[in-house]
Design an enzyme around this catalytic site. Structure first.
Site, PDB file in Angstrom:
ATOM      1  N   SER A  96      97.278  91.716  20.763  1.00  0.00           N
ATOM      2  CA  SER A  96      96.443  92.709  20.081  1.00  0.00           C
ATOM      3  C   SER A  96      95.963  92.093  18.769  1.00  0.00           C
ATOM      4  CB  SER A  96      97.235  93.988  19.799  1.00  0.00           C
ATOM      5  OG  SER A  96      97.601  94.623  21.002  1.00  0.00           O
ATOM      6  N   LYS A 171      91.856  98.767  22.398  1.00  0.00           N
ATOM      7  CA  LYS A 171      93.273  98.733  22.020  1.00  0.00           C
ATOM      8  C   LYS A 171      93.481  99.295  20.623  1.00  0.00           C
ATOM      9  CE  LYS A 171      97.663  98.015  22.092  1.00  0.00           C
ATOM     10  NZ  LYS A 171      98.340  96.743  22.301  1.00  0.00           N
ATOM     11  N   LYS A 239     100.435  96.117  11.678  1.00  0.00           N
ATOM     12  CA  LYS A 239      99.338  95.156  11.820  1.00  0.00           C
ATOM     13  C   LYS A 239      98.155  95.783  12.553  1.00  0.00           C
ATOM     14  CE  LYS A 239      99.323  92.769  15.330  1.00  0.00           C
ATOM     15  NZ  LYS A 239      98.764  92.818  16.726  1.00  0.00           N
TER      16      LYS A 239
END
Length: 292
Positions: A96, A171, A239
């Site tokens: 990701s 995502k 993150k």
């Protein structure tokens, strides 16, 4: 069946690699820690001593590493994927990372004769173990078709969502939804506990109605048990929320709930809980409520 290399044998990458072995592929793994490579070998895979060694005979390379700089480190340089993989190799990045980085690296891959897909996954550790991941794929349609056998070995819901970078954009949206859901689930649990409700019964009935969700199913019991063994670490969700808020700013999209959730995730990580499962966000709600 293909020669598949998996780079990054962590919580997600190792079970994905094992499922590829079970599907009949010849699987080579590389990881910074040898114990993860040994675990793959024990399941019928093979190990490599470097990225260059891992990719040289691969038909397909899957990367599953934490962040954008990690992906760039795997693919770039004289020892990286682009310099050592065969022409026509299919590279599937299941990490990701930032959508703009995914798009740039896809362009670099094409220049190197490598077919690229950004294919981040959702479903957590359990989804990786049971090969039930949801996979959102960006890239060229022909590369997506070529990846079907490999993707079907690790996932259940596999959708081509657009050109390079699109998988990472979807995502990011997924992580936004999950973070807000975890936060509000934690608030609901704290609320129920404060009133002395039978929380097991409460979550059962809530799960059967409109409030039901996969987040409630997978994370509700962890909150009740105060069991935050990581399936997906808060540090990684932190993150990801940085990716969401940055990309939203670039697109001039306002995310008021997302911004608040991002700050709560950041606060939890900054307090030393980045290694917990992202359901550990519940700890922040308890602290704000003066509860344990």
């Amino acid at each position: 069946m293909s020669n598949v290399t998996v780079i990054g044998l962590g919580i997600m990458g190792l079970p994905m690699a094992i499922n590829l072995v079970k599907a009949g592929h010849s699987v080579t793994g590389f990881n910074r820690s040898q114990d993860k490579i040994d675990a793959l070998i024990a399941e019928g895979g093979q190990g490599a001593t470097s990225i260059a060694d891992a990719v040289k005979e691969a038909d397909v390379v899957i990367t599953m590493v934490p962040d954008s700089p990690d992906v760039e480190g795997v693919v770039s340089g004289p020892e990286g994927l682009f310099a050592n993989a065969k022409q026509g190799t299919l590279w599937i990045d299941a990490s990701s990372i930032r959508p703009d980085v995914a798009k740039r690296l896809a362009d670099d891959a094409k220049a190197a004769g490598i077919r690229a897909l950004d294919a981040p996954v959702s479903g957590g550790e359990q989804g990786a173990i049971t090969a039930a991941l949801s996979i959102m794929v960006g890239g060229e349609a022909a590369a997506f078709e070529a990846a079907q056998d490999v993707l079907n070995a690790v996932g259940k819901t596999i959708v081509h969502v657009g050109p390079a970078g699109s998988g990472q954009t979807v995502k990011a949206a997924n992580q936004l939804i999950v973070a807000v859901n975890i936060q509000v689930l934690g608030e609901a649990v704290a609320f129920l506990e404060a009133y002395g409700v039978d929380t097991d019964a409460a979550l059962k009935v809530l799960g059967g109605g409109l409030a039901g969700s996969k987040v409630l199913d997978q994370k509700g019991q962890k909150m009740l048990d105060r069991d935050f063994t990581p399936g997906f670490r808060l540090a990684l969700h932190h993150k990801d929320m940085g990716i969401v808020t940055s990309a939203a700013r670039e697109a001039n999209v306002s995310l008021p709930l997302g911004a608040l959730a991002a700050q709560l995730v950041a606060a939890t990580v900054n307090q030393g809980d980045g290694g917990l499962d992202h359901s550990g966000l519940f700890k922040q709600t308890l602290q704000l409520s003066g509860r344990k």
